[in-house]
Design a protein around this motif. Sequence first.
Motif, PDB file in Angstrom:
ATOM      1  N   ARG A 273      50.113  66.771 -15.704  1.00  0.00           N
ATOM      2  CA  ARG A 273      50.015  67.027 -14.219  1.00  0.00           C
ATOM      3  C   ARG A 273      48.492  66.996 -13.732  1.00  0.00           C
ATOM      4  N   ARG A 274      47.712  67.734 -14.700  1.00  0.00           N
ATOM      5  CA  ARG A 274      46.323  68.084 -14.130  1.00  0.00           C
ATOM      6  C   ARG A 274      45.475  66.901 -14.545  1.00  0.00           C
ATOM      7  N   SER A 275      45.765  66.216 -15.504  1.00  0.00           N
ATOM      8  CA  SER A 275      44.787  65.085 -15.748  1.00  0.00           C
ATOM      9  C   SER A 275      44.881  63.819 -15.491  1.00  0.00           C
ATOM     10  N   VAL A 276      46.179  63.506 -15.026  1.00  0.00           N
ATOM     11  CA  VAL A 276      46.698  62.031 -14.632  1.00  0.00           C
ATOM     12  C   VAL A 276      46.683  62.161 -13.069  1.00  0.00           C
ATOM     13  N   ASP A 277      46.293  61.271 -12.527  1.00  0.00           N
ATOM     14  CA  ASP A 277      46.488  60.629 -10.847  1.00  0.00           C
ATOM     15  C   ASP A 277      47.847  60.250 -10.818  1.00  0.00           C
ATOM     16  N   LEU A 278      48.615  60.958 -10.276  1.00  0.00           N
ATOM     17  CA  LEU A 278      50.120  60.733 -10.181  1.00  0.00           C
ATOM     18  C   LEU A 278      50.424  59.569  -9.025  1.00  0.00           C
ATOM     19  N   ALA A 279      49.271  59.407  -8.633  1.00  0.00           N
ATOM     20  CA  ALA A 279      49.525  58.229  -7.307  1.00  0.00           C
ATOM     21  C   ALA A 279      49.000  56.910  -7.809  1.00  0.00           C
ATOM     22  N   ASP A 280      48.579  56.751  -8.991  1.00  0.00           N
ATOM     23  CA  ASP A 280      47.951  55.800  -9.628  1.00  0.00           C
ATOM     24  C   ASP A 280      49.043  55.328 -10.419  1.00  0.00           C
ATOM     25  N   PRO A 281      49.868  54.074 -10.142  1.00  0.00           N
ATOM     26  CA  PRO A 281      50.913  53.697 -11.337  1.00  0.00           C
ATOM     27  C   PRO A 281      50.247  53.091 -12.495  1.00  0.00           C
ATOM     28  N   ALA A 282      48.967  52.379 -12.365  1.00  0.00           N
ATOM     29  CA  ALA A 282      48.409  51.878 -13.501  1.00  0.00           C
ATOM     30  C   ALA A 282      48.115  52.855 -14.582  1.00  0.00           C
ATOM     31  N   ARG A 283      47.604  53.900 -14.072  1.00  0.00           N
ATOM     32  CA  ARG A 283      47.332  55.126 -14.870  1.00  0.00           C
ATOM     33  C   ARG A 283      48.347  55.603 -15.552  1.00  0.00           C
ATOM     34  N   ILE A 284      49.534  55.807 -14.690  1.00  0.00           N
ATOM     35  CA  ILE A 284      50.686  56.321 -15.229  1.00  0.00           C
ATOM     36  C   ILE A 284      51.217  55.401 -16.282  1.00  0.00           C
ATOM     37  N   ALA A 285      51.190  54.185 -16.087  1.00  0.00           N
ATOM     38  CA  ALA A 285      51.661  53.210 -17.307  1.00  0.00           C
ATOM     39  C   ALA A 285      51.177  53.242 -18.411  1.00  0.00           C
ATOM     40  N   ARG A 286      49.622  53.472 -18.349  1.00  0.00           N
ATOM     41  CA  ARG A 286      48.532  53.612 -19.718  1.00  0.00           C
ATOM     42  C   ARG A 286      49.000  55.059 -20.330  1.00  0.00           C
ATOM     43  N   VAL A 287      49.298  55.951 -19.636  1.00  0.00           N
ATOM     44  CA  VAL A 287      49.712  57.193 -20.364  1.00  0.00           C
ATOM     45  C   VAL A 287      50.943  56.945 -21.083  1.00  0.00           C
ATOM     46  N   LEU A 288      52.119  56.387 -20.387  1.00  0.00           N
ATOM     47  CA  LEU A 288      53.255  56.063 -20.696  1.00  0.00           C
ATOM     48  C   LEU A 288      53.381  55.364 -22.216  1.00  0.00           C
ATOM     49  N   ALA A 289      52.298  54.512 -22.209  1.00  0.00           N
ATOM     50  CA  ALA A 289      52.225  53.668 -23.229  1.00  0.00           C
ATOM     51  C   ALA A 289      51.478  54.562 -24.616  1.00  0.00           C
ATOM     52  N   VAL A 290      50.836  55.367 -24.260  1.00  0.00           N
ATOM     53  CA  VAL A 290      50.504  56.245 -25.400  1.00  0.00           C
ATOM     54  C   VAL A 290      51.448  57.209 -25.715  1.00  0.00           C
ATOM     55  N   LEU A 291      52.065  57.584 -24.908  1.00  0.00           N
ATOM     56  CA  LEU A 291      53.305  58.843 -25.025  1.00  0.00           C
ATOM     57  C   LEU A 291      54.243  57.952 -26.192  1.00  0.00           C
ATOM     58  N   GLN A 292      54.714  56.727 -25.673  1.00  0.00           N
ATOM     59  CA  GLN A 292      55.496  55.969 -26.564  1.00  0.00           C
ATOM     60  C   GLN A 292      54.991  55.456 -28.079  1.00  0.00           C
ATOM     61  N   ILE A 392      51.690  48.523 -21.550  1.00  0.00           N
ATOM     62  CA  ILE A 392      50.187  48.001 -21.329  1.00  0.00           C
ATOM     63  C   ILE A 392      50.444  46.983 -20.490  1.00  0.00           C
ATOM     64  N   GLY A 393      51.138  46.031 -20.529  1.00  0.00           N
ATOM     65  CA  GLY A 393      51.337  44.817 -19.606  1.00  0.00           C
ATOM     66  C   GLY A 393      51.648  45.128 -18.190  1.00  0.00           C
ATOM     67  N   ALA A 394      52.326  46.478 -18.032  1.00  0.00           N
ATOM     68  CA  ALA A 394      52.548  46.861 -16.835  1.00  0.00           C
ATOM     69  C   ALA A 394      51.471  47.198 -16.179  1.00  0.00           C
ATOM     70  N   ALA A 395      50.555  48.175 -16.656  1.00  0.00           N
ATOM     71  CA  ALA A 395      49.286  48.605 -16.341  1.00  0.00           C
ATOM     72  C   ALA A 395      48.492  47.639 -15.655  1.00  0.00           C
ATOM     73  N   ARG A 396      48.517  46.472 -16.503  1.00  0.00           N
ATOM     74  CA  ARG A 396      47.677  45.350 -15.911  1.00  0.00           C
ATOM     75  C   ARG A 396      48.082  44.566 -14.750  1.00  0.00           C
ATOM     76  N   ARG A 397      49.433  44.769 -14.362  1.00  0.00           N
ATOM     77  CA  ARG A 397      49.975  43.944 -13.339  1.00  0.00           C
ATOM     78  C   ARG A 397      50.589  44.699 -12.142  1.00  0.00           C
ATOM     79  N   VAL A 398      49.718  45.998 -12.120  1.00  0.00           N
ATOM     80  CA  VAL A 398      50.060  46.630 -10.635  1.00  0.00           C
ATOM     81  C   VAL A 398      49.132  46.239  -9.775  1.00  0.00           C
ATOM     82  N   PRO A 399      50.045  45.862  -8.559  1.00  0.00           N
ATOM     83  CA  PRO A 399      49.191  45.442  -7.529  1.00  0.00           C
ATOM     84  C   PRO A 399      48.411  46.163  -6.928  1.00  0.00           C
TER      85      PRO A 399
END
Length: 415
Positions: A273-292, A392-399
């Motif tokens: 919560r403190r380190s990720v910009d939760l309003a940035d979908p691309a950043r969220i997708a990259r963090v999710l990739a690391v978690l998985q 990773i692909g989702a992070a690259r395709r976020v509009p």
Amino acid sequence: MRAYITYLIIRGVAAFAGATAFTLNLVYQAEVAGLGPFELVIVGTVLESVCFVAQMPTGVLADLYSRKWSVIVGYLLIGAGIMVEGLIPAFAAILAANVVWGIGATFVDGAQEAWVVDEVGVERAPGVLVRGSQVAQAAAVIGIVASVALAGVGLNVPIVVGAIVWLGLGVTLIAVMPERGFTPAPPGERGSWRSMRGQALTAVRATRGNPALMLLLAALLCTAFASEGLDRLTQLHFLDDVGFPSGGTPVIWFGVLSVAGMFCAIGFTELIRRSVDLADPARIARVLAVLQAACVGATVVFALADRFWLAAAASVCVGLLRSAAGPLVGAWLAVQTEASTRATVYSLVSQVDAAGQLVGGPPLGLTAERLSIRAALLGAAAIIAPAVLFLIGAARRVPMPSRRPLVDQLDVSEP
């Protein structure tokens, strides 16, 4: 502010009820009801079948009628279903109970998140959703302790108590849950099948028109394929393959592991919560990739571990990684969906999850039955791996967010 506090209370009470009822639920099903590995997975498969069928209709109803009342009905049905399971330790009764509480869960899924996004606003919603997850994790710790303590009376007692709490929550929300940010469909458009079908199709089209969201759904499908095996076989792996240290019963050790996992998840979620910009979908997708990716590694270690402490550490890691991913997906959807179809899109996502668990559960259950639980867990890890590439692909395709014309930014009117 009232909606924010109400949401946190809902998440906390529901999580307490869930932890109380489910911490030792599989032990109850195996030892009291006498279910084997395949029957345990079949129970989960029936549950996911119900969720798959009911997700979209209940999401549409929430978007057309009321998200508040969808949540209330959902918790009442969950409580009723769990009550049946706790009172009748038989395979057929447990299947029927899972049908009832599965339908209730689909009324809550999507509607609860859509309700709070409407009430607090899209800008605040991602942070509120993550904070709600933390409250739920903390309340679950209390529920785990309660479950272990109540199990001393009988393994069905925690299940019955959890059911009573859910029923009480549903009744209480009738009086205290606000709904000011939602506008229901006009009365003439609510009752027709055509309007419900149109609502569902609108949500599907919005999803198909977003490549990043489609890749996210593909990733969620992979994790769903594996999740039923992880949920149903983790405790059996300890019971049949790993064993426990002397000086404690399996019930006590499962409680200790659950509490440790929840404390770790609370801290890990706060770090995110403190380190990720939760309003940035691309950043969220990259963090999710690391978690998985980390979840794949931890699952492999857990499957191969033959010593309790190594298996325990790996199990806790798998749990906290899966727990941390949930609110991030919710934050993604909060900023990527339109208000008019939000509950339906959330339900569509849950339907994908249910379909994945429905398809993936039986093969993993049969693998555990015919080969070994270790083989099934390794299969689950292999199924999760492609999710990393999809994310990773989702992070690259976020509009990219659209920029307003300069005249608008300067509040200058065009001639």
